[in-house]
Each structure stands twice: as C-alpha cells, then as structure tokens.
Design an enzyme around this catalytic site. Structure first.
Site, short mmCIF file in Angstrom:
data_model
loop_
_atom_site.label_atom_id
_atom_site.label_comp_id
_atom_site.label_asym_id
_atom_site.label_seq_id
_atom_site.Cartn_x
_atom_site.Cartn_y
_atom_site.Cartn_z
N HIS A 54 0.85 -1.19 0.00
CA HIS A 54 0.00 0.00 0.00
C HIS A 54 0.89 1.24 0.00
CE1 HIS A 54 0.47 -0.67 4.46
NE2 HIS A 54 0.77 0.61 4.38
P1 TYD Z 1 -1.56 -2.90 7.64
O1 TYD Z 1 -1.13 -1.48 7.70
O2 TYD Z 1 -2.35 -3.33 6.46
O3 TYD Z 1 -0.30 -3.86 7.82
P2 TYD Z 1 0.98 -4.07 6.86
O4 TYD Z 1 1.24 -2.82 6.13
O5 TYD Z 1 2.07 -4.45 7.80
O6 TYD Z 1 0.70 -5.19 5.91
O7 TYD Z 1 -2.36 -3.21 8.99
C1 TYD Z 1 -2.80 -4.53 9.32
C2 TYD Z 1 -4.07 -4.39 10.16
O8 TYD Z 1 -3.79 -3.69 11.38
C3 TYD Z 1 -5.16 -3.60 9.45
O9 TYD Z 1 -6.38 -4.22 9.76
C4 TYD Z 1 -5.12 -2.24 10.09
C5 TYD Z 1 -4.60 -2.53 11.49
N1 TYD Z 1 -3.79 -1.43 12.04
C6 TYD Z 1 -4.24 -0.72 13.13
O10 TYD Z 1 -5.34 -0.96 13.67
N2 TYD Z 1 -3.47 0.27 13.64
C7 TYD Z 1 -2.26 0.59 13.11
O11 TYD Z 1 -1.58 1.53 13.61
C8 TYD Z 1 -1.80 -0.14 11.97
C9 TYD Z 1 -0.47 0.18 11.31
C10 TYD Z 1 -2.59 -1.15 11.47
#
Ligand code: TYD
Length: 138
Positions: free
Chosen positions: A50
């Site tokens: 992303h």
């Molecule tokens: P995501 O940012 O998609 O993870 P990555 O980039 O490591 O693949 O986040 C994973 C899940 O965690 C998503 O459901 C959103 C949640 N999340 C939070 O609730 N708070 C946060 O600060 C972050 C970064 C993610």
C-alpha cells in the site's frame, strides 16, 4: 530519488553496549504521533502493499532483518534493513512492500499521524493513477 530515504542513525557505544536515540524533527524527519511494531512475522508472507495519501513513516529493524521495496510510481528500490542503525523514511505516496523477514525480526515504525484506513491506497493501479495525476498537476 528514493535512495535518499535511508537514514543512518548514530550509535552511542561504550563497554556497556549500544544506544540509539530517536528524536522528532532531528533524526526522525517529522513529529511522532504513533509507534507500532511487527513481530512473530511469517517468513513466507510479504506485507505492506500500500501507499499512504498523507502519512509519513520511518521504519527500522530493532532485531533481525527484512527487505523493503519502495516504489514512487516511476522507479523501485530495494532496501535491506539489517541493523537497528539503518532506518528507512517512507514518505507519503510511496508504495511499500516488506518481505524476507528473519525469524527474529522486530520491525518498528514511527508515524506522523494516527491510524486512519481512509489514508491508505491499497490498489496498485489506483496508486499509479494518482501518481500520474499529481505529476500533471505539478
Ligand atoms: P496494515 O497497515 O495493512 O499492515 P501491513 O502494512 O504491515 O501489511 O495493517 C494490518 C491491520 O492492522 C489492518 O487491519 C489495520 C490494522 N492497524 C491498526 O489498527 N493500527 C495501526 O496503527 C496499523 C499500522 C494497522
């Protein structure tokens, strides 16, 4: 352009061990509003995929290692985070993917804002479209 995103943090070392300080607007290029960390990571599964519309982040491996691909819509670069002194700045509108996590990897991320799902761009085609629109606007 994206290679400038690697930040080498100063290690304060003596016979007791090593210390690294992270300071907002000094070696961290923004005010810190949120810190999150990733651990117990699956070595087979990449994460990220992303970009953020506005969020700025700085990422480093407190333990172990991983690799990070940064993509500004024009070029991609691969960064190895293999020591706690090697930080990576991830600006807004940079597509990023983290992979090759070592078993002991602990990835810590500093961010300049709270979690907000509406700031995410999770579709790569949409990311490329927004990049080309913003380069026309410039
Ligand atoms: P995501 O940012 O998609 O993870 P990555 O980039 O490591 O693949 O986040 C994973 C899940 O965690 C998503 O459901 C959103 C949640 N999340 C939070 O609730 N708070 C946060 O600060 C972050 C970064 C993610």
């Amino acid at each position: 352009m994206i290679n400038r995103n690697q930040i080498e943090l100063k290690i304060i070392q003596d016979d007791r061990g090593k210390l690294i300080a992270l300071e907002a607007l000094k070696n961290v290029p923004f005010e810190i509003k949120r810190v999150y960390f990733l651990y117990d990571l699956n070595e087979e599964k990449a994460r990220g995929f992303h970009a953020h519309k506005e969020l700025e982040q700085m990422m480093l491996c407190l333990n172990g290692s991983c690799s990070v691909v940064l993509d500004d819509g024009k070029s991609k670069s691969l960064h190895l985070l293999s020591a706690p002194s090697k930080a990576l700045f991830i600006n807004k509108m940079i597509w990023h993917e983290m992979r090759d996590f070592s078993k002991d990897c602990i990835l810590i991320v500093l961010a300049n804002d709270f979690y907000d799902e509406s700031d995410y761009i999770r579709n790569y085609e949409e990311f490329l479209t927004r990049c080309s629109q913003s380069s026309i606007d410039d």
